[in-house]
Design an enzyme around this catalytic site. Structure first.
Site, PDB file in Angstrom:
ATOM      1  N   ASP A  78       0.854  -1.192   0.000  1.00  0.00           N
ATOM      2  CA  ASP A  78       0.000   0.000   0.000  1.00  0.00           C
ATOM      3  C   ASP A  78       0.886   1.238   0.000  1.00  0.00           C
ATOM      4  O   ASP A  78       2.111   1.144   0.157  1.00  0.00           O
ATOM      5  CB  ASP A  78      -0.952  -0.002   1.205  1.00  0.00           C
ATOM      6  N   LYS A  79       0.233   2.364  -0.180  1.00  0.00           N
ATOM      7  CA  LYS A  79       0.944   3.645  -0.200  1.00  0.00           C
ATOM      8  C   LYS A  79       0.230   4.593   0.756  1.00  0.00           C
ATOM      9  O   LYS A  79      -0.994   4.523   0.914  1.00  0.00           O
ATOM     10  CB  LYS A  79       0.911   4.173  -1.631  1.00  0.00           C
ATOM     11  N   HIS A  80       1.003   5.451   1.398  1.00  0.00           N
ATOM     12  CA  HIS A  80       0.394   6.492   2.211  1.00  0.00           C
ATOM     13  C   HIS A  80       0.969   7.823   1.746  1.00  0.00           C
ATOM     14  O   HIS A  80       2.164   7.921   1.456  1.00  0.00           O
ATOM     15  CB  HIS A  80       0.729   6.285   3.699  1.00  0.00           C
ATOM     16  N   SER A  81       0.119   8.834   1.681  1.00  0.00           N
ATOM     17  CA  SER A  81       0.624  10.168   1.361  1.00  0.00           C
ATOM     18  C   SER A  81       0.322  11.080   2.533  1.00  0.00           C
ATOM     19  O   SER A  81      -0.761  10.997   3.132  1.00  0.00           O
ATOM     20  CB  SER A  81      -0.069  10.703   0.110  1.00  0.00           C
ATOM     21  N   THR A 112      -8.604  11.511  -1.138  1.00  0.00           N
ATOM     22  CA  THR A 112      -8.942  10.568  -2.222  1.00  0.00           C
ATOM     23  C   THR A 112     -10.422  10.164  -2.172  1.00  0.00           C
ATOM     24  O   THR A 112     -11.068  10.021  -3.203  1.00  0.00           O
ATOM     25  CB  THR A 112      -8.034   9.330  -2.104  1.00  0.00           C
ATOM     26  N   ARG A 120      -5.233  15.370  19.753  1.00  0.00           N
ATOM     27  CA  ARG A 120      -4.071  16.131  19.248  1.00  0.00           C
ATOM     28  C   ARG A 120      -4.525  17.323  18.408  1.00  0.00           C
ATOM     29  O   ARG A 120      -3.952  18.410  18.484  1.00  0.00           O
ATOM     30  CB  ARG A 120      -3.186  15.218  18.382  1.00  0.00           C
ATOM     31  N   SER A 144       0.891   7.070  14.339  1.00  0.00           N
ATOM     32  CA  SER A 144      -0.467   7.202  13.807  1.00  0.00           C
ATOM     33  C   SER A 144      -0.546   6.630  12.381  1.00  0.00           C
ATOM     34  O   SER A 144      -1.425   5.817  12.057  1.00  0.00           O
ATOM     35  CB  SER A 144      -0.851   8.685  13.827  1.00  0.00           C
ATOM     36  N   LYS A 169      -2.062   2.420  11.357  1.00  0.00           N
ATOM     37  CA  LYS A 169      -3.170   2.167  10.426  1.00  0.00           C
ATOM     38  C   LYS A 169      -2.698   1.346   9.228  1.00  0.00           C
ATOM     39  O   LYS A 169      -3.364   0.395   8.817  1.00  0.00           O
ATOM     40  CB  LYS A 169      -3.772   3.507   9.972  1.00  0.00           C
ATOM     41  N   LYS A 170      -1.541   1.706   8.695  1.00  0.00           N
ATOM     42  CA  LYS A 170      -1.055   0.963   7.504  1.00  0.00           C
ATOM     43  C   LYS A 170      -0.736  -0.483   7.871  1.00  0.00           C
ATOM     44  O   LYS A 170      -1.043  -1.407   7.116  1.00  0.00           O
ATOM     45  CB  LYS A 170       0.191   1.639   6.923  1.00  0.00           C
TER      46      LYS A 170
END
Ligand code: URA
Length: 437
Positions: free
Chosen positions: A82-85, A122, A170, A185, A189-190
């Site tokens: 997967d990818k996270h931005s 997204t 936060r 954080s 999740k990832k």
């Protein structure tokens, strides 16, 4: 140990044990920690930081606060990545990346977010497609990943729920900008997605969550350090967000640009970043031995039309109207388009991502509060970007609008975002650095 004792230890600069961090996270999740204690913990970490061991413990504790996905039982014939931005303006990369990478034989269970502040999300973009179900049940999600190779859905309530409470606290206590808290954080999740590897796009520049390159580098290093300890493969790219990615900013307008991209008409900056991320995912997943081979595969996925087919399949699997692929005019459109023209001739030296993100939000494309309703048709289309030559009277940007008052609010932001000078400005790299774990 009582929570206040653990908070005191961190407040005084001590290193917390994994059990102490786990007990704090349990309290965040089951509600036994008061709001004041959650805030005090976040503030203590903000000022005192965390060692890598503490960051790993926090990531694991947040991840274990909820459900975890599992792919082994599906016997998928390829790696799961997967990818996270970290988020930006005009950042529609996921919409192309997931189908491209799936077309290369990898499996991508992508969990994405909605936009907040000046950055887009997204999920808001996908919601512009009629019928697209952003929150399918987990069985539908698994089926789509297995059959299509990828699915893009919203954050579910049961993945890393303790992070949701910690993040909300936060957000209202000025403790978002803490590298250890951001690291845990994102990764909690990832890693709940049971992936073999992750590629992270950390943005830097005016429109980024981390505008300063130094902070982006620190976050990138922290992500790599934690993944290394957790034996999860990671590549982090630090990419530029001084000006928006591509030319479209909004929701339906970004879907249109993504479809064009997969049909072979890609803006150069978007192509560079998207294809670099895709190639890293393919190599990290073991589908290519070298960067060159990975790059060849991802370009072929687009040129042979396979990535476009996957995008169609993603939309169909999630109930959306796939006729938009052949006929993007079916996507929502704003009722009016106003041209914003240059008053002088010269070169574009600023096309500020943050101001343009705020302008797009002012038009109604984004939200300032989580419950704001998004207008899918409005947004901006940039005819000129940094480095482009422009003549007096030429169009710099087209403003797609529905509401006159909103246009009124957005126009000064667009005006301020652009700067034209006699000489071009020194260019910034699109990819500032690549770090690998
Ligand atoms: N994105 C996240 O998911 N968490 C953070 O803390 C910051 C950005």
């Amino acid at each position: 140990m009582l929570p206040q004792e653990i908070i005191r230890k961190k407040r005084d600069g001590g290193e917390l044990l994994a059990e102490e961090i786990a007990s704090i996270v349990r309290g965040i999740h089951d509600g036994s920690l008061s709001e004041g204690q959650v805030a005090a913990f976040a503030m203590a970490v903000f000022f005192r930081g965390m060692t890598t061991a503490e960051r790993v413990a926090l990531t694991l504790a947040l991840m274990r606060s909820g459900a975890q996905l599992e792919w082994k039982s599906l016997a998928l014939p390829g790696p799961v990545v997967d990818k996270h931005s970290s988020g930006g303006v005009g950042d529609k990369v996921s919409l192309m990346l997931a189908p491209i990478v799936a077309a290369c034989g990898l499996f991508v269970p992508m969990i994405s977010g909605r936009g907040l502040g000046h950055t887009g999300g997204t999920l808001d973009k996908l919601s512009a497609i009629s019928g697209y179900e952003t929150q399918p049940d987990i069985a539908t999600f698994r089926k789509a990943v297995k059959e299509v190779g990828c699915a893009i859905i919203g954050q579910t309530d049961d993945l890393a729920p303790a992070d949701r409470r910690l993040y909300a606290t936060r957000d209202i206590t000025a403790t978002v900008e803490s590298i250890p808290l951001i690291t845990a954080s994102i990764l909690s999740k990832k890693l709940s997605e049971d992936i073999d590897g992750v590629v992270v796009d950390v943005k830097t520049g005016s429109g980024a969550f981390m505008p300063k390159l130094k902070d982006a580098r620190n976050l990138a290093r922290s992500l790599v350090d934690v993944c290394r300890k957790m034996k999860t493969k990671i590549v982090v790219l630090i990419t530029d967000m001084e000006q928006p990615s591509g030319r479209a900013i909004g929701n339906a307008i970004e879907i249109r640009e993504s479809i064009q991209f997969l049909k072979g008409k890609a803006p150069e900056d978007l192509e560079t970043i998207c294809m670099a991320l895709a190639a890293h995912m393919v190599r990290l997943g073991g589908r290519a031995r070298s960067a060159g081979q990975a790059s060849k595969l991802v370009y072929e996925a687009v040129s042979k039309g396979e990535a476009l087919k996957r995008l169609r399949a993603i939309i169909c699997a999630q109930g959306g109207d796939d006729r938009i692929i052949d006929n993007p005019a079916l996507l929502p459109r704003a009722a009016h388009v106003q041209e914003f023209r240059s008053r002088i001739s010269g070169f574009v030296t600023r096309c500020d991502a943050k101001l343009l993100g705020l302008a797009s939000n002012a038009l109604g494309a984004g939200r300032t509060r989580l419950d704001d309703v998004v207008d899918p048709g409005v947004g901006l289309y940039l005819e000129k970007k940094i480095g482009d030559r422009v003549r007096e009277g030429e169009v710099l940007c087209r403003i797609h609008w529905n509401d006159k008052q909103r246009l009124h609010d957005a126009a000064p932001l667009v005006e301020e975002a652009f700067e034209i000078k006699a000489r071009p400005a020194k260019g910034r790299p699109l990819i500032h650095a690549v770090l690998e774990g």
